[in-house]
Motif scaffolding. Sequence first.
Motif, PDB file in Angstrom:
ATOM      1  N   ARG A  31      -0.289  15.838 -23.050  1.00  0.00           N
ATOM      2  CA  ARG A  31      -1.596  16.227 -22.394  1.00  0.00           C
ATOM      3  C   ARG A  31      -1.530  15.958 -20.864  1.00  0.00           C
ATOM      4  O   ARG A  31      -2.359  16.181 -20.147  1.00  0.00           O
ATOM      5  CB  ARG A  31      -2.746  15.717 -23.042  1.00  0.00           C
ATOM      6  N   LEU A  81       7.816  18.763 -22.631  1.00  0.00           N
ATOM      7  CA  LEU A  81       6.929  19.620 -23.366  1.00  0.00           C
ATOM      8  C   LEU A  81       7.346  19.494 -24.959  1.00  0.00           C
ATOM      9  O   LEU A  81       6.332  19.776 -25.586  1.00  0.00           O
ATOM     10  CB  LEU A  81       7.083  21.038 -23.061  1.00  0.00           C
ATOM     11  N   GLU A 105      13.030  24.899 -32.383  1.00  0.00           N
ATOM     12  CA  GLU A 105      12.031  24.630 -31.170  1.00  0.00           C
ATOM     13  C   GLU A 105      12.599  24.205 -29.914  1.00  0.00           C
ATOM     14  O   GLU A 105      12.063  24.461 -28.895  1.00  0.00           O
ATOM     15  CB  GLU A 105      11.485  23.213 -31.730  1.00  0.00           C
ATOM     16  N   ALA A 135       1.750  11.460 -25.992  1.00  0.00           N
ATOM     17  CA  ALA A 135       0.862  12.542 -25.237  1.00  0.00           C
ATOM     18  C   ALA A 135       0.988  12.265 -23.750  1.00  0.00           C
ATOM     19  O   ALA A 135       0.067  13.032 -22.997  1.00  0.00           O
ATOM     20  CB  ALA A 135      -0.649  12.306 -25.892  1.00  0.00           C
ATOM     21  N   LEU A 143      -1.118  25.396 -21.127  1.00  0.00           N
ATOM     22  CA  LEU A 143      -1.295  24.444 -22.146  1.00  0.00           C
ATOM     23  C   LEU A 143      -2.496  23.285 -21.642  1.00  0.00           C
ATOM     24  O   LEU A 143      -2.688  22.518 -22.598  1.00  0.00           O
ATOM     25  CB  LEU A 143       0.105  23.836 -22.178  1.00  0.00           C
ATOM     26  N   LYS A 145       4.479  18.026 -26.927  1.00  0.00           N
ATOM     27  CA  LYS A 145       3.062  18.245 -26.651  1.00  0.00           C
ATOM     28  C   LYS A 145       2.206  17.225 -25.768  1.00  0.00           C
ATOM     29  O   LYS A 145       1.200  17.074 -26.407  1.00  0.00           O
ATOM     30  CB  LYS A 145       2.615  18.814 -28.137  1.00  0.00           C
TER      31      LYS A 145
END
Length: 595
Positions: A463, A458, A422, A382, A493, A461
């Motif tokens: 934060r 990215l 992806e 993250a 996002l 995913k």
Amino acid sequence: MSLLTVSNLTTQFRTPEGWRSVVDDVSFSVDTGQTLAVVGESGSGKSVTALSVMGLLPQGLARASGSITFEGKELLDLPERQMERIRGNDIAMIFQEPMTSLNPVLSVGRQIAEPLMRHRGLSRRAAMAEAVRLMDRVRIPSAGRRAREYPHEMSGGMLQRVMIATALACAPRLLIADEPTTALDVTIQAQILELIKELQDEDGMGVLFITHDMGVVAEIAERTVVMYRSKLLEAGATDQIFDAPATDYTRRLLAAAPRLGALADSPLPRPFPAEDGALPAAVDTVQHDAPPLLEVRDLVTRFDLTQGVLGRVHARVHAVQNVSFDLQPGETLAVVGESGCGKSTTGRSVLRLTEPTSGSIRFDGQNLRTLPASKLVAERQAMQMIFQDPFSSLNPRMRVGDAIAEPMIVHGLQTKETAPAEVARLLDRVGLDAAMASRWPHEFSGGQRQRISIARALGLKPRLIVADESVSALDVTIKAQVVNLMMELQADLGLSYLFISHDMAVVERISHRVAVMLSGEIVEIGPRERIFSAPQHPYTRRLLAAVPEPDPARRLTRRKIEVTELKSPVKAPDYQPPVRSYAEVAPGHLVMQGD
């Protein structure tokens, strides 16, 4: 009087497909005492033009045609032995990266003395004395002592001054400066620009200044040449180029140039204008009512310096000292300061890529300092980092598609079968063609490689993204594109950014809050509009005053830029840093008290 005249210059390089033009039918002139700026993006042919003038093209691999005359003498027809007498004596050149231009095993004084012995026939003793005088002339403090130092013992700004002293050793009539300030901090850049202007006033040199920074062009050049893809697009007086650009490309260059104060009326960050001039809307991405995503308290990072067989600690590098801040979801906190201030070490310490000495780092409520290595790897999914040089962070033997897919597969987010789809989605998300996944890193431009690094980050995913000088080395138009991409991704996002930079104009564009670091400590932190409109700490004011602005009217001004170097972070093992206090001068705006 025309000092240098370049007429219909065409420079070609040998390729497997034949000869390829990298400078195509370019003409311009430089007068005595005049500064001509050659501006354009990487690959436009600016540096090759300078190398052609200097006669430094690789023999057998490059050829130049047309005419290059210096004081009426045709340089392209000169034998190499005669060109050697002109090169360094009548025409001198400052290169972009001083560390690759200086010999690491010779003292800087010896390297300045070398052209004096070669061109002016001075003895070793006389040349060294003159080298010290030249170092003093380019405002290097304690020149006699520092002449004995080696390149690795000096800062980037001081090394660039050494390069200028070397170039000036034989009192050249033409100085060619190839991106001499691109990689320097804003205060050092301002010092170098002022120094070149002062020396030009004293000696009447002509200056050929190569850059992609329109702010620098406005500050230093009477005339400007714009190059694009090997060709000269337009040329004229600098104020004319800025006030009434004749080509769409020049207009794009000027629109993409960051201007300090451009967001004085906006409390929110705002993307760069689009190519058609449209102003994108400002979006409030910060989740103000949510708990902080990242909480850093009293962060300390030190490095032991050891000596002897037993490895006794004889000193410590105090890289980061008692740094504290919060970062909200969807917020961008910019960390700014000069090289060596500790901002990159702060970013690496937050992710524990560099192990902190003490302090607390809480990410989404989890104390990262107490996590074992196995759990830290999972938590880092993250938290991602974008590095300054994407080329060195990409494996040159791995296709970019595999480089993007690898972390997703390692963390179990994708399998080898599902990863290609992806990867294609991520490449499209950052504005690249999915077919580029099969290419190698060296086949991309700097801006494209930075987009690949963003796509790789990215994929997990995240934060939180720590962006360490991620746009500092990019051309102005590419820089604007990457900054806009990062802001678009933040809005879509909900990303949080720790944006590490020394580019104050870009920081004003992208950040919600700003932390100013000096010698390992935060000296001022607060909302972006407060830091830029009402800076309180002297160091913050000095940073802002040094930013070059794309306004040709500033060329006639002379700024008094104090020549200073950061205090050494190396301290004795028993050194105890002073206890700091902060005053809140406005809501959320904190300023360190005392020195």
